[in-house]
Design a protein around this motif. Structure first.
Motif, PDB file in Angstrom:
ATOM      1  N   VAL A 113       9.204   9.966   5.209  1.00  0.00           N
ATOM      2  CA  VAL A 113       9.375   8.517   5.059  1.00  0.00           C
ATOM      3  C   VAL A 113       8.843   7.791   6.290  1.00  0.00           C
ATOM      4  O   VAL A 113       8.176   6.752   6.174  1.00  0.00           O
ATOM      5  N   GLU A 114       9.102   8.328   7.485  1.00  0.00           N
ATOM      6  CA  GLU A 114       8.580   7.709   8.709  1.00  0.00           C
ATOM      7  C   GLU A 114       7.055   7.716   8.703  1.00  0.00           C
ATOM      8  O   GLU A 114       6.425   6.753   9.123  1.00  0.00           O
ATOM      9  N   ALA A 115       6.451   8.801   8.207  1.00  0.00           N
ATOM     10  CA  ALA A 115       4.988   8.869   8.120  1.00  0.00           C
ATOM     11  C   ALA A 115       4.458   7.809   7.156  1.00  0.00           C
ATOM     12  O   ALA A 115       3.469   7.131   7.446  1.00  0.00           O
ATOM     13  N   LEU A 116       5.129   7.643   6.027  1.00  0.00           N
ATOM     14  CA  LEU A 116       4.697   6.642   5.045  1.00  0.00           C
ATOM     15  C   LEU A 116       4.827   5.229   5.608  1.00  0.00           C
ATOM     16  O   LEU A 116       3.896   4.422   5.495  1.00  0.00           O
ATOM     17  N   LEU A 117       5.945   4.929   6.243  1.00  0.00           N
ATOM     18  CA  LEU A 117       6.130   3.596   6.835  1.00  0.00           C
ATOM     19  C   LEU A 117       5.104   3.317   7.919  1.00  0.00           C
ATOM     20  O   LEU A 117       4.531   2.226   7.993  1.00  0.00           O
ATOM     21  N   TRP A 118       4.851   4.316   8.772  1.00  0.00           N
ATOM     22  CA  TRP A 118       3.868   4.145   9.841  1.00  0.00           C
ATOM     23  C   TRP A 118       2.469   3.922   9.252  1.00  0.00           C
ATOM     24  O   TRP A 118       1.718   3.055   9.710  1.00  0.00           O
ATOM     25  N   ALA A 119       2.125   4.682   8.211  1.00  0.00           N
ATOM     26  CA  ALA A 119       0.815   4.512   7.571  1.00  0.00           C
ATOM     27  C   ALA A 119       0.693   3.114   6.974  1.00  0.00           C
ATOM     28  O   ALA A 119      -0.356   2.473   7.089  1.00  0.00           O
ATOM     29  N   MET A 120       1.767   2.631   6.355  1.00  0.00           N
ATOM     30  CA  MET A 120       1.737   1.279   5.793  1.00  0.00           C
ATOM     31  C   MET A 120       1.515   0.233   6.881  1.00  0.00           C
ATOM     32  O   MET A 120       0.721  -0.703   6.705  1.00  0.00           O
ATOM     33  N   GLN A 121       2.193   0.393   8.009  1.00  0.00           N
ATOM     34  CA  GLN A 121       2.007  -0.536   9.124  1.00  0.00           C
ATOM     35  C   GLN A 121       0.573  -0.494   9.631  1.00  0.00           C
ATOM     36  O   GLN A 121      -0.031  -1.535   9.913  1.00  0.00           O
ATOM     37  N   CYS A 122       0.020   0.705   9.744  1.00  0.00           N
ATOM     38  CA  CYS A 122      -1.364   0.845  10.212  1.00  0.00           C
ATOM     39  C   CYS A 122      -2.343   0.197   9.237  1.00  0.00           C
ATOM     40  O   CYS A 122      -3.298  -0.472   9.657  1.00  0.00           O
ATOM     41  N   MET A 123      -2.121   0.369   7.938  1.00  0.00           N
ATOM     42  CA  MET A 123      -3.008  -0.235   6.946  1.00  0.00           C
ATOM     43  C   MET A 123      -2.948  -1.762   7.042  1.00  0.00           C
ATOM     44  O   MET A 123      -3.971  -2.442   6.939  1.00  0.00           O
ATOM     45  N   LEU A 124      -1.745  -2.311   7.263  1.00  0.00           N
ATOM     46  CA  LEU A 124      -1.628  -3.763   7.429  1.00  0.00           C
ATOM     47  C   LEU A 124      -2.402  -4.231   8.664  1.00  0.00           C
ATOM     48  O   LEU A 124      -3.053  -5.270   8.637  1.00  0.00           O
ATOM     49  N   ARG A 125      -2.335  -3.459   9.762  1.00  0.00           N
ATOM     50  CA  ARG A 125      -3.073  -3.819  10.974  1.00  0.00           C
ATOM     51  C   ARG A 125      -4.582  -3.812  10.745  1.00  0.00           C
ATOM     52  O   ARG A 125      -5.323  -4.528  11.404  1.00  0.00           O
ATOM     53  N   HIS A 126      -5.044  -2.973   9.809  1.00  0.00           N
ATOM     54  CA  HIS A 126      -6.466  -2.916   9.466  1.00  0.00           C
ATOM     55  C   HIS A 126      -6.798  -3.894   8.336  1.00  0.00           C
ATOM     56  O   HIS A 126      -7.891  -3.831   7.770  1.00  0.00           O
ATOM     57  N   ASN A 127      -5.830  -4.753   7.990  1.00  0.00           N
ATOM     58  CA  ASN A 127      -6.005  -5.762   6.950  1.00  0.00           C
ATOM     59  C   ASN A 127      -6.326  -5.138   5.592  1.00  0.00           C
ATOM     60  O   ASN A 127      -7.090  -5.702   4.807  1.00  0.00           O
ATOM     61  N   LYS A 128      -5.754  -4.004   5.330  1.00  0.00           N
ATOM     62  CA  LYS A 128      -5.915  -3.337   4.038  1.00  0.00           C
ATOM     63  C   LYS A 128      -4.650  -3.618   3.235  1.00  0.00           C
ATOM     64  O   LYS A 128      -3.600  -3.038   3.485  1.00  0.00           O
ATOM     65  N   LEU A 129      -4.772  -4.539   2.267  1.00  0.00           N
ATOM     66  CA  LEU A 129      -3.605  -5.036   1.558  1.00  0.00           C
ATOM     67  C   LEU A 129      -3.435  -4.434   0.170  1.00  0.00           C
ATOM     68  O   LEU A 129      -2.362  -4.563  -0.423  1.00  0.00           O
ATOM     69  N   VAL A 130      -4.469  -3.811  -0.372  1.00  0.00           N
ATOM     70  CA  VAL A 130      -4.379  -3.152  -1.674  1.00  0.00           C
ATOM     71  C   VAL A 130      -4.679  -1.676  -1.438  1.00  0.00           C
ATOM     72  O   VAL A 130      -5.769  -1.310  -0.985  1.00  0.00           O
ATOM     73  N   MET A 131      -3.696  -0.823  -1.745  1.00  0.00           N
ATOM     74  CA  MET A 131      -3.789   0.567  -1.323  1.00  0.00           C
ATOM     75  C   MET A 131      -3.005   1.457  -2.279  1.00  0.00           C
ATOM     76  O   MET A 131      -1.954   1.062  -2.774  1.00  0.00           O
ATOM     77  N   VAL A 132      -3.495   2.647  -2.509  1.00  0.00           N
ATOM     78  CA  VAL A 132      -2.731   3.695  -3.199  1.00  0.00           C
ATOM     79  C   VAL A 132      -2.344   4.694  -2.113  1.00  0.00           C
ATOM     80  O   VAL A 132      -3.211   5.225  -1.406  1.00  0.00           O
ATOM     81  N   PHE A 133      -1.039   4.932  -1.957  1.00  0.00           N
ATOM     82  CA  PHE A 133      -0.556   5.916  -0.997  1.00  0.00           C
ATOM     83  C   PHE A 133      -0.257   7.208  -1.744  1.00  0.00           C
ATOM     84  O   PHE A 133       0.334   7.196  -2.814  1.00  0.00           O
ATOM     85  N   GLU A 134      -0.679   8.320  -1.144  1.00  0.00           N
ATOM     86  CA  GLU A 134      -0.466   9.628  -1.749  1.00  0.00           C
ATOM     87  C   GLU A 134       0.251  10.531  -0.739  1.00  0.00           C
ATOM     88  O   GLU A 134      -0.080  10.513   0.437  1.00  0.00           O
ATOM     89  N   THR A 135       1.224  11.300  -1.221  1.00  0.00           N
ATOM     90  CA  THR A 135       1.954  12.226  -0.378  1.00  0.00           C
ATOM     91  C   THR A 135       2.209  13.504  -1.152  1.00  0.00           C
ATOM     92  O   THR A 135       2.219  13.509  -2.384  1.00  0.00           O
ATOM     93  N   ASP A 136       2.415  14.589  -0.427  1.00  0.00           N
ATOM     94  CA  ASP A 136       2.737  15.852  -1.072  1.00  0.00           C
ATOM     95  C   ASP A 136       4.245  16.056  -1.190  1.00  0.00           C
ATOM     96  O   ASP A 136       4.704  17.068  -1.684  1.00  0.00           O
ATOM     97  N   CYS A 137       5.020  15.095  -0.749  1.00  0.00           N
ATOM     98  CA  CYS A 137       6.476  15.204  -0.749  1.00  0.00           C
ATOM     99  C   CYS A 137       7.029  14.826  -2.114  1.00  0.00           C
ATOM    100  O   CYS A 137       6.837  13.698  -2.561  1.00  0.00           O
ATOM    101  N   SER A 138       7.735  15.734  -2.753  1.00  0.00           N
ATOM    102  CA  SER A 138       8.288  15.448  -4.074  1.00  0.00           C
ATOM    103  C   SER A 138       9.535  14.586  -4.013  1.00  0.00           C
ATOM    104  O   SER A 138       9.984  14.072  -5.023  1.00  0.00           O
ATOM    105  N   ASP A 139      10.132  14.398  -2.805  1.00  0.00           N
ATOM    106  CA  ASP A 139      11.346  13.596  -2.684  1.00  0.00           C
ATOM    107  C   ASP A 139      11.062  12.122  -2.459  1.00  0.00           C
ATOM    108  O   ASP A 139      11.961  11.305  -2.566  1.00  0.00           O
ATOM    109  N   VAL A 140       9.833  11.757  -2.120  1.00  0.00           N
ATOM    110  CA  VAL A 140       9.484  10.347  -1.888  1.00  0.00           C
ATOM    111  C   VAL A 140       8.915   9.798  -3.187  1.00  0.00           C
ATOM    112  O   VAL A 140       7.950  10.331  -3.715  1.00  0.00           O
ATOM    113  N   VAL A 141       9.528   8.749  -3.702  1.00  0.00           N
ATOM    114  CA  VAL A 141       9.052   8.182  -4.975  1.00  0.00           C
ATOM    115  C   VAL A 141       8.494   6.801  -4.718  1.00  0.00           C
ATOM    116  O   VAL A 141       8.988   6.034  -3.968  1.00  0.00           O
TER     117      VAL A 141
END
Length: 141
Positions: A113-141
């Motif tokens: 979850v921390e990795a996902l939140l950090w990635a989202m923050q980084c994408m916002l800093r790069h002005n990337k507002l439309v994104m598909v996030f992919e993870t191998d974690c089956s517990d994150v929905v």
């Protein structure tokens, strides 16, 4: 013995309350708080199997914009966790990536979850507002 750390903790808190605020704790209150916290902590350590519907996710393979793959690395024996993300745009071929480490959290799920939140923050800093996030974690929905 399971209550011992909690008892010491609440004795310390009562001592600090006396020193800094002139507060008085009843010894029975200290024991009661310690017992309650020890019990709550023990219950939180129990692993419960999930009962309920199985969640399935589908990956939109037709989306041609930005995708960001995210992962977290967690080992119980290590003091630090690793986070990483890889962003690529299917149309333009643009690629970005990021890695970092931080003090290890309490579980692999927390690290994911921390990795996902950090990635989202980084994408916002790069002005990337439309994104598909992919993870191998089956517990994150």
């Amino acid at each position: 013995m399971g209550m011992y750390p909690w008892l010491i903790w609440f004795i310390w808190k009562a001592r600090n309350d006396k020193v800094f605020s002139n507060g008085d704790w009843d010894p029975r209150e200290i024991i009661s708080h310690a017992a309650a916290e020890a019990s709550a902590w023990a219950m939180a350590q129990e692993r419960h199997d999930r009962v309920g519907p199985v969640l399935t996710t589908t990956v939109d393979t037709t989306f041609m914009g930005d995708r960001c793959q995210v992962d977290g690395s967690w080992k119980e024996t290590d003091s630090r966790s690793g986070l990483g993300w890889y962003n690529f745009n299917m149309e333009t071929g643009e690629k970005l990536l990021g890695t970092c480490n931080l003090w290890r959290g309490v579980s692999p799920l927390q690290t994911e979850v921390e990795a996902l939140l950090w990635a989202m923050q980084c994408m916002l800093r790069h002005n990337k507002l439309v994104m598909v996030f992919e993870t191998d974690c089956s517990d994150v929905v």
